[in-house]
Design a protein around this motif. Structure first.
Motif, PDB file in Angstrom:
ATOM      1  N   ALA A   1       0.830  -1.209   0.000  1.00 51.48           N
ATOM      2  CA  ALA A   1       0.000   0.000   0.000  1.00 51.48           C
ATOM      3  C   ALA A   1       0.863   1.256   0.000  1.00 51.48           C
ATOM      4  O   ALA A   1       0.559   2.229  -0.700  1.00 51.48           O
ATOM      5  CB  ALA A   1      -0.918  -0.012   1.217  1.00 51.48           C
ATOM      6  N   THR A   2       1.954   1.220   0.779  1.00 52.92           N
ATOM      7  CA  THR A   2       2.856   2.384   0.830  1.00 52.92           C
ATOM      8  C   THR A   2       3.578   2.562  -0.490  1.00 52.92           C
ATOM      9  O   THR A   2       3.746   3.698  -0.970  1.00 52.92           O
ATOM     10  CB  THR A   2       3.874   2.237   1.977  1.00 52.92           C
ATOM     11  N   ARG A   3       4.000   1.462  -1.101  1.00 46.22           N
ATOM     12  CA  ARG A   3       4.682   1.558  -2.392  1.00 46.22           C
ATOM     13  C   ARG A   3       3.756   2.131  -3.459  1.00 46.22           C
ATOM     14  O   ARG A   3       4.173   2.914  -4.309  1.00 46.22           O
ATOM     15  CB  ARG A   3       5.214   0.182  -2.814  1.00 46.22           C
ATOM     16  N   GLU A   4       2.503   1.723  -3.419  1.00 45.63           N
ATOM     17  CA  GLU A   4       1.542   2.253  -4.394  1.00 45.63           C
ATOM     18  C   GLU A   4       1.368   3.757  -4.213  1.00 45.63           C
ATOM     19  O   GLU A   4       1.197   4.497  -5.180  1.00 45.63           O
ATOM     20  CB  GLU A   4       0.187   1.550  -4.237  1.00 45.63           C
ATOM     21  N   LYS A   5       1.421   4.194  -2.956  1.00 45.16           N
ATOM     22  CA  LYS A   5       1.268   5.619  -2.669  1.00 45.16           C
ATOM     23  C   LYS A   5       2.574   6.381  -2.912  1.00 45.16           C
ATOM     24  O   LYS A   5       2.643   7.592  -2.709  1.00 45.16           O
ATOM     25  CB  LYS A   5       0.826   5.805  -1.216  1.00 45.16           C
ATOM     26  N   SER A   6       3.598   5.666  -3.339  1.00 47.30           N
ATOM     27  CA  SER A   6       4.899   6.284  -3.598  1.00 47.30           C
ATOM     28  C   SER A   6       5.147   6.475  -5.086  1.00 47.30           C
ATOM     29  O   SER A   6       6.247   6.862  -5.488  1.00 47.30           O
ATOM     30  CB  SER A   6       6.021   5.409  -3.021  1.00 47.30           C
ATOM     31  N   LEU A   7       4.125   6.200  -5.896  1.00 49.37           N
ATOM     32  CA  LEU A   7       4.256   6.318  -7.341  1.00 49.37           C
ATOM     33  C   LEU A   7       3.563   7.580  -7.832  1.00 49.37           C
ATOM     34  O   LEU A   7       2.423   7.861  -7.461  1.00 49.37           O
ATOM     35  CB  LEU A   7       3.668   5.091  -8.038  1.00 49.37           C
ATOM     36  N   VAL A   8       4.255   8.318  -8.667  1.00 46.97           N
ATOM     37  CA  VAL A   8       3.696   9.517  -9.283  1.00 46.97           C
ATOM     38  C   VAL A   8       3.295   9.166 -10.711  1.00 46.97           C
ATOM     39  O   VAL A   8       4.091   8.608 -11.475  1.00 46.97           O
ATOM     40  CB  VAL A   8       4.721  10.670  -9.295  1.00 46.97           C
ATOM     41  N   VAL A   9       2.056   9.472 -11.068  1.00 47.59           N
ATOM     42  CA  VAL A   9       1.568   9.182 -12.411  1.00 47.59           C
ATOM     43  C   VAL A   9       1.824  10.385 -13.298  1.00 47.59           C
ATOM     44  O   VAL A   9       1.371  11.508 -13.008  1.00 47.59           O
ATOM     45  CB  VAL A   9       0.061   8.848 -12.397  1.00 47.59           C
ATOM     46  N   PHE A  10       2.566  10.159 -14.387  1.00 47.43           N
ATOM     47  CA  PHE A  10       2.864  11.242 -15.325  1.00 47.43           C
ATOM     48  C   PHE A  10       2.766  10.691 -16.746  1.00 47.43           C
ATOM     49  O   PHE A  10       3.530   9.792 -17.128  1.00 47.43           O
ATOM     50  CB  PHE A  10       4.263  11.810 -15.072  1.00 47.43           C
ATOM     51  N   LYS A  11       1.799  11.224 -17.516  1.00 40.32           N
ATOM     52  CA  LYS A  11       1.575  10.798 -18.897  1.00 40.32           C
ATOM     53  C   LYS A  11       1.448   9.279 -18.988  1.00 40.32           C
ATOM     54  O   LYS A  11       2.149   8.626 -19.763  1.00 40.32           O
ATOM     55  CB  LYS A  11       2.712  11.305 -19.807  1.00 40.32           C
ATOM     56  N   GLN A  12       0.584   8.753 -18.178  1.00 45.47           N
ATOM     57  CA  GLN A  12       0.262   7.334 -18.150  1.00 45.47           C
ATOM     58  C   GLN A  12       1.474   6.469 -17.793  1.00 45.47           C
ATOM     59  O   GLN A  12       1.519   5.278 -18.110  1.00 45.47           O
ATOM     60  CB  GLN A  12      -0.323   6.884 -19.502  1.00 45.47           C
ATOM     61  N   SER A  13       2.468   7.076 -17.140  1.00 43.38           N
ATOM     62  CA  SER A  13       3.642   6.336 -16.657  1.00 43.38           C
ATOM     63  C   SER A  13       3.744   6.503 -15.150  1.00 43.38           C
ATOM     64  O   SER A  13       3.332   7.534 -14.596  1.00 43.38           O
ATOM     65  CB  SER A  13       4.919   6.840 -17.331  1.00 43.38           C
ATOM     66  N   TYR A  14       4.318   5.497 -14.500  1.00 47.68           N
ATOM     67  CA  TYR A  14       4.512   5.548 -13.056  1.00 47.68           C
ATOM     68  C   TYR A  14       5.972   5.869 -12.756  1.00 47.68           C
ATOM     69  O   TYR A  14       6.877   5.204 -13.270  1.00 47.68           O
ATOM     70  CB  TYR A  14       4.132   4.215 -12.406  1.00 47.68           C
ATOM     71  N   ILE A  15       6.195   6.884 -11.944  1.00 42.21           N
ATOM     72  CA  ILE A  15       7.548   7.300 -11.569  1.00 42.21           C
ATOM     73  C   ILE A  15       7.672   7.206 -10.053  1.00 42.21           C
ATOM     74  O   ILE A  15       6.787   7.655  -9.313  1.00 42.21           O
ATOM     75  CB  ILE A  15       7.822   8.748 -12.030  1.00 42.21           C
ATOM     76  N   MET A  16       8.766   6.618  -9.594  1.00 44.80           N
ATOM     77  CA  MET A  16       8.969   6.438  -8.154  1.00 44.80           C
ATOM     78  C   MET A  16       9.298   7.772  -7.488  1.00 44.80           C
ATOM     79  O   MET A  16      10.154   8.521  -7.975  1.00 44.80           O
ATOM     80  CB  MET A  16      10.104   5.422  -7.899  1.00 44.80           C
ATOM     81  N   SER A  17       8.652   8.049  -6.389  1.00 40.60           N
ATOM     82  CA  SER A  17       8.875   9.301  -5.656  1.00 40.60           C
ATOM     83  C   SER A  17      10.221   9.247  -4.946  1.00 40.60           C
ATOM     84  O   SER A  17      10.562   8.246  -4.292  1.00 40.60           O
ATOM     85  CB  SER A  17       7.758   9.527  -4.638  1.00 40.60           C
ATOM     86  N   THR A  18      10.990  10.327  -5.061  1.00 39.58           N
ATOM     87  CA  THR A  18      12.321  10.401  -4.437  1.00 39.58           C
ATOM     88  C   THR A  18      12.303  11.159  -3.112  1.00 39.58           C
ATOM     89  O   THR A  18      13.345  11.448  -2.529  1.00 39.58           O
ATOM     90  CB  THR A  18      13.315  11.072  -5.398  1.00 39.58           C
ATOM     91  N   GLY A  19      11.102  11.496  -2.650  1.00 42.96           N
ATOM     92  CA  GLY A  19      10.964  12.187  -1.368  1.00 42.96           C
ATOM     93  C   GLY A  19       9.553  12.001  -0.845  1.00 42.96           C
ATOM     94  O   GLY A  19       8.881  11.032  -1.211  1.00 42.96           O
ATOM     95  N   VAL A  20       9.112  12.895  -0.004  1.00 40.93           N
ATOM     96  CA  VAL A  20       7.727  12.860   0.478  1.00 40.93           C
ATOM     97  C   VAL A  20       7.021  14.125   0.005  1.00 40.93           C
ATOM     98  O   VAL A  20       7.577  15.230   0.069  1.00 40.93           O
ATOM     99  CB  VAL A  20       7.650  12.746   2.017  1.00 40.93           C
ATOM    100  N   SER A  21       5.802  13.952  -0.493  1.00 33.26           N
ATOM    101  CA  SER A  21       4.989  15.086  -0.915  1.00 33.26           C
ATOM    102  C   SER A  21       4.010  15.396   0.200  1.00 33.26           C
ATOM    103  O   SER A  21       3.172  14.555   0.555  1.00 33.26           O
ATOM    104  CB  SER A  21       4.246  14.762  -2.213  1.00 33.26           C
ATOM    105  N   LEU A  22       4.132  16.589   0.769  1.00 32.06           N
ATOM    106  CA  LEU A  22       3.350  16.982   1.935  1.00 32.06           C
ATOM    107  C   LEU A  22       2.305  18.012   1.552  1.00 32.06           C
ATOM    108  O   LEU A  22       2.602  18.981   0.845  1.00 32.06           O
ATOM    109  CB  LEU A  22       4.277  17.564   3.010  1.00 32.06           C
ATOM    110  N   SER A  23       1.082  17.811   2.028  1.00 30.15           N
ATOM    111  CA  SER A  23      -0.014  18.723   1.720  1.00 30.15           C
ATOM    112  C   SER A  23      -0.766  19.085   2.993  1.00 30.15           C
ATOM    113  O   SER A  23      -0.822  18.294   3.940  1.00 30.15           O
ATOM    114  CB  SER A  23      -0.974  18.070   0.717  1.00 30.15           C
ATOM    115  N   MET A  24      -1.347  20.280   3.020  1.00 31.26           N
ATOM    116  CA  MET A  24      -2.205  20.713   4.115  1.00 31.26           C
ATOM    117  C   MET A  24      -3.543  21.120   3.527  1.00 31.26           C
ATOM    118  O   MET A  24      -3.798  22.286   3.251  1.00 31.26           O
ATOM    119  CB  MET A  24      -1.567  21.867   4.897  1.00 31.26           C
ATOM    120  N   ASN A  25      -4.361  20.103   3.259  1.00 29.72           N
ATOM    121  CA  ASN A  25      -5.684  20.329   2.667  1.00 29.72           C
ATOM    122  C   ASN A  25      -5.586  21.090   1.351  1.00 29.72           C
ATOM    123  O   ASN A  25      -6.465  21.872   1.002  1.00 29.72           O
ATOM    124  CB  ASN A  25      -6.600  21.088   3.642  1.00 29.72           C
ATOM    125  N   SER A  26      -4.472  20.858   0.641  1.00 28.27           N
ATOM    126  CA  SER A  26      -4.215  21.501  -0.648  1.00 28.27           C
ATOM    127  C   SER A  26      -4.229  23.028  -0.551  1.00 28.27           C
ATOM    128  O   SER A  26      -4.543  23.730  -1.518  1.00 28.27           O
ATOM    129  CB  SER A  26      -5.225  21.045  -1.709  1.00 28.27           C
TER     130      SER A  26
END
Length: 219
Positions: A101-126
């Protein structure tokens, strides 16, 4: 006649008395003056050297203290700690040993491709939020990229680097020395990862190698 001659030498000898103490006194006087001059010079030089040495030692001590304090710092959040309860990790660092589940949440979708995240993306209710330095350090890079998002790179006394990407309103420039917790910029959105909305992409490198920020911070 002989009597008169015999009296003359004795009269001359009587009028020219010897002074055996005169030259020793002169020599002693010169010696005292000479020694006094040398002593005064040595005192002046020693005092001046001591003051210079004290100033130099103090400067070195201050520098060592600053560097030692920076090395002893523990990493803190790249945002105000009072906002911790509002933070959401929209992308984790991709770790092969993490659960599925964590690995799936570590993938960034770009132009129908999956790219592995090299850090953490942090959000505060956008919503935009203040981005701060996780450690004291020096600004090595400020990269302006409207596609992936503007980025700030800091180097630290412990050999680490931290990267703050997808920011706007940058408050620092290359060469600046910043303190831990100092404001750097404001989180923003970018075209490369639009699904994350307004967020901060936070990365950590140790000896030039990317590591998981979550191993250093408890989100």
């Amino acid at each position: 006649m002989r009597e008169e001659q015999s009296n003359k030498p004795s009269q001359k000898k009587k009028n020219d008395p010897k002074k055996p103490w005169f030259w020793p006194v002169v020599y002693v006087g010169f010696s005292v003056v000479f020694v006094g001059m040398i002593w005064g010079y040595n005192v002046f030089v020693s005092t001046d050297s001591a003051e210079e040495s004290e100033w130099t030692d103090a400067s070195k001590t201050d520098k060592v203290t600053i560097e030692t304090n920076a090395k002893a710092e523990s990493m803190k959040y790249p945002f105000k700690e009072t906002m911790l309860d509002n933070v959401e990790i929209v992308q984790h660092y991709y770790d092969m040993e993490a659960d599925e589940a964590t690995r799936e949440k570590s993938l960034v979708v770009f132009k129908q491709s999956y790219i592995m995240s090299t850090g953490v993306s942090l959000s505060m209710n956008s919503e935009p939020f203040e981005v701060v330095a996780a450690l004291s350090g020096k600004v090595e890079e400020v990269n302006l990229d409207p596609f992936e998002g503007d980025e700030i790179v800091l180097s630290h006394a412990n050999g680490m680097q931290t990267k703050y990407r997808s920011v706007t309103g940058i408050l620092v420039k290359v060469g600046d020395v910043v303190e831990q917790g100092q404001s750097l910029a404001t989180a923003a959105e970018n075209e490369w990862n639009p699904n994350a909305g307004v967020h901060l992409q936070f990365e950590v490198l140790e000896n030039g190698v990317l590591i998981n920020p979550e191993s250093l911070l408890a989100f």
